[in-house]
Design an enzyme around this catalytic site. Structure first.
Site, mmCIF file in Angstrom:
data_model
loop_
_atom_site.group_PDB
_atom_site.id
_atom_site.type_symbol
_atom_site.label_atom_id
_atom_site.label_comp_id
_atom_site.label_asym_id
_atom_site.label_seq_id
_atom_site.Cartn_x
_atom_site.Cartn_y
_atom_site.Cartn_z
ATOM 1 N N ALA A 172 -4.002 -95.747 4.600
ATOM 2 C CA ALA A 172 -4.283 -95.155 3.297
ATOM 3 C C ALA A 172 -5.428 -95.940 2.663
ATOM 4 C CB ALA A 172 -3.044 -95.236 2.421
ATOM 5 N N GLY A 206 -1.101 -95.936 7.228
ATOM 6 C CA GLY A 206 -1.044 -94.478 7.137
ATOM 7 C C GLY A 206 -1.683 -93.784 8.330
ATOM 8 N N GLU A 208 1.249 -102.914 6.097
ATOM 9 C CA GLU A 208 1.402 -102.813 4.639
ATOM 10 C C GLU A 208 2.013 -104.069 4.038
ATOM 11 O OE1 GLU A 208 2.198 -100.450 6.846
ATOM 12 O OE2 GLU A 208 1.473 -98.501 6.134
HETATM 13 N N1 CAA Z 1 -8.716 -98.664 2.757
HETATM 14 C C1 CAA Z 1 -9.939 -98.717 2.191
HETATM 15 N N2 CAA Z 1 -11.013 -99.210 2.840
HETATM 16 C C2 CAA Z 1 -10.833 -99.679 4.082
HETATM 17 C C3 CAA Z 1 -9.599 -99.660 4.724
HETATM 18 C C4 CAA Z 1 -8.493 -99.118 4.010
HETATM 19 N N3 CAA Z 1 -7.273 -98.993 4.540
HETATM 20 N N4 CAA Z 1 -9.725 -100.196 5.961
HETATM 21 C C5 CAA Z 1 -11.021 -100.538 6.088
HETATM 22 N N5 CAA Z 1 -11.711 -100.231 4.962
HETATM 23 C C6 CAA Z 1 -13.118 -100.434 4.676
HETATM 24 C C7 CAA Z 1 -13.405 -101.898 4.359
HETATM 25 O O1 CAA Z 1 -13.100 -102.182 3.016
HETATM 26 C C8 CAA Z 1 -14.877 -101.957 4.662
HETATM 27 O O2 CAA Z 1 -15.584 -101.392 3.590
HETATM 28 P P1 CAA Z 1 -16.828 -102.217 2.912
HETATM 29 O O3 CAA Z 1 -17.863 -102.273 4.003
HETATM 30 O O4 CAA Z 1 -17.210 -101.352 1.768
HETATM 31 O O5 CAA Z 1 -16.293 -103.549 2.542
HETATM 32 C C9 CAA Z 1 -15.029 -101.011 5.860
HETATM 33 O O6 CAA Z 1 -13.886 -100.176 5.835
HETATM 34 C C10 CAA Z 1 -15.050 -101.734 7.187
HETATM 35 O O7 CAA Z 1 -13.891 -102.557 7.259
HETATM 36 P P2 CAA Z 1 -13.955 -104.149 7.585
HETATM 37 O O8 CAA Z 1 -15.249 -104.716 7.097
HETATM 38 O O9 CAA Z 1 -12.708 -104.748 7.042
HETATM 39 O O10 CAA Z 1 -13.954 -104.085 9.177
HETATM 40 P P3 CAA Z 1 -13.353 -105.183 10.174
HETATM 41 O O11 CAA Z 1 -13.795 -104.749 11.525
HETATM 42 O O12 CAA Z 1 -13.680 -106.568 9.715
HETATM 43 O O13 CAA Z 1 -11.752 -105.017 10.041
HETATM 44 C C11 CAA Z 1 -9.680 -103.784 9.934
HETATM 45 C C12 CAA Z 1 -11.149 -103.809 10.432
HETATM 46 C C13 CAA Z 1 -8.865 -104.819 10.673
HETATM 47 C C14 CAA Z 1 -9.163 -102.380 10.235
HETATM 48 C C15 CAA Z 1 -9.647 -104.076 8.408
HETATM 49 O O14 CAA Z 1 -10.579 -103.211 7.763
HETATM 50 C C16 CAA Z 1 -8.305 -103.848 7.775
HETATM 51 O O15 CAA Z 1 -7.423 -104.696 7.892
HETATM 52 N N6 CAA Z 1 -8.135 -102.710 7.052
HETATM 53 C C17 CAA Z 1 -6.934 -102.446 6.289
HETATM 54 C C18 CAA Z 1 -5.771 -102.042 7.182
HETATM 55 C C19 CAA Z 1 -4.535 -101.793 6.342
HETATM 56 O O16 CAA Z 1 -4.024 -102.651 5.672
HETATM 57 N N7 CAA Z 1 -4.016 -100.538 6.386
HETATM 58 C C20 CAA Z 1 -2.846 -100.148 5.653
HETATM 59 C C21 CAA Z 1 -3.237 -99.529 4.360
HETATM 60 S S1 CAA Z 1 -1.856 -99.229 3.270
HETATM 61 C C22 CAA Z 1 -1.094 -97.826 3.861
HETATM 62 O O17 CAA Z 1 -1.548 -97.234 4.809
HETATM 63 C C23 CAA Z 1 0.134 -97.373 3.115
HETATM 64 C C24 CAA Z 1 0.894 -96.245 3.737
HETATM 65 O O18 CAA Z 1 1.986 -96.424 4.234
HETATM 66 C C25 CAA Z 1 0.384 -94.886 3.718
#
Ligand code: CAA
Length: 257
Positions: free
Chosen positions: A65, A108, A131
């Site tokens: 998400a 998500g 999460e």
């Molecule tokens: N939401 C919003 N933006 C996100 C995102 C997310 N879930 N995942 C990645 N992005 C964005 C980053 O913010 C970044 O944007 P900027 O360039 O503007 O900063 C861009 O995507 C690229 O990401 P990274 O620079 O972080 O890339 P990376 O290769 O260093 O890392 C990753 C990749 C490990 C996937 C890391 O981005 C990450 O940990 N993302 C979040 C994963 C997460 O926590 N997901 C769960 C979300 S909560 C949820 O899903 C609730 C539910 O139950 C529905």
């Protein structure tokens, strides 16, 4: 139809939905989810489509998400709007839904993947329900669908630590249907989906309903549902055609009747 965060196309009898928000690793904002739901409704209503494939990019199926969109939400807002409830429509598609997953399927992203019926993963796929690392918990079915798919011990491990799992482990645990080299992912998904789409839609949709019933009911109720649905298929022309084609040693021509 024009979309901002997804692309759609039709290949044979297969409808494709490609998540297309590369700058955010296909993070699922509200607009993207509503586009996915709209595209699924369109393919669901199209009699020429027998199966749908949901995919992302090489780098990310979907990284969860949209955290930036969700960060400022309050409890009353999330409760009153029933935040994430609109995602359920993905699981309610009656036609078979294939996920073709490469790269990150997180939070998500992993949850909508688990709403799909057949999950084909590239060797590059990585799965997590992270999460817990951002102060919340899975909210789009993760704790329930993962537990049903792989059992309590592994679900607790994944949900409580938020750790990443590779494609080999996901296949070993039965989370995904098959794993293929990344270069073969889309062709494999098309082949699987086309194979499903050329069957009788009455059979494939009845099978999806019956398998899903296994997760909702007792064994005896589920078996009765299966048996009665099986009986009902003998009222279809596709049953006559399928069995006649076998006896006559030819390919069946199903007409969804
Ligand atoms: N939401 C919003 N933006 C996100 C995102 C997310 N879930 N995942 C990645 N992005 C964005 C980053 O913010 C970044 O944007 P900027 O360039 O503007 O900063 C861009 O995507 C690229 O990401 P990274 O620079 O972080 O890339 P990376 O290769 O260093 O890392 C990753 C990749 C490990 C996937 C890391 O981005 C990450 O940990 N993302 C979040 C994963 C997460 O926590 N997901 C769960 C979300 S909560 C949820 O899903 C609730 C539910 O139950 C529905």
């Amino acid at each position: 139809m024009a979309y901002d965060f997804i692309q759609t196309r039709v290949a044979g009898r297969v409808g494709w939905i490609t998540l297309d928000r590369p700058e955010a690793l296909n993070a699922l904002n509200a607009a993207m989810v509503s586009e996915i739901v709209r595209a699924l409704a369109g393919f669901g209503a199209d009699p020429d489509i027998g199966c749908v494939v949901l995919t992302g990019s090489d780098r990310a199926f979907a990284a969860g998400a949209d955290i930036k969109e969700a960060a400022g939400r309050s409890y009353p807002e999330t409760f009153l709007e029933n935040f994430l409830a609109s995602w359920d429509a993905i699981a309610h598609l009656r036609k078979p839904l294939v996920a073709a997953v490469a790269g990150y399927a997180l939070g998500g992203g992993c949850e909508i993947m688990m709403m799909c019926d057949v999950i084909i993963a590239a060797e590059t796929a990585r799965f997590a329900l992270p999460e817990v690392k951002i102060g919340v918990m899975p909210g789009a079915g993760g704790t329930q669908r993962l537990a049903r798919a792989i059992g309590k011990a592994k679900t607790m491990d994944l949900c409580l630590t938020g750790r990443m799992m590779d494609a080999a482990e996901a296949e070993r645990l039965g989370l995904v249907s098959r794993v293929v080299p990344a270069s073969e992912l889309l062709a494999e998904a098309q082949a699987v989906a086309e194979g499903i789409a050329t069957k009788s839609r009455i059979s494939t949709m009845a099978i999806k309903e019956a398998v899903n019933r296994a997760f909702e009911t007792s064994l005896s109720e589920g078996l009765l549902f299966e048996r009665r649905t099986f009986h009902a298929l003998f009222a279809t022309q596709d049953q006559k055609e399928g069995m006649a084609a076998f006896v006559e040693k030819r390919a069946p021509q199903f007409r969804d009747m």
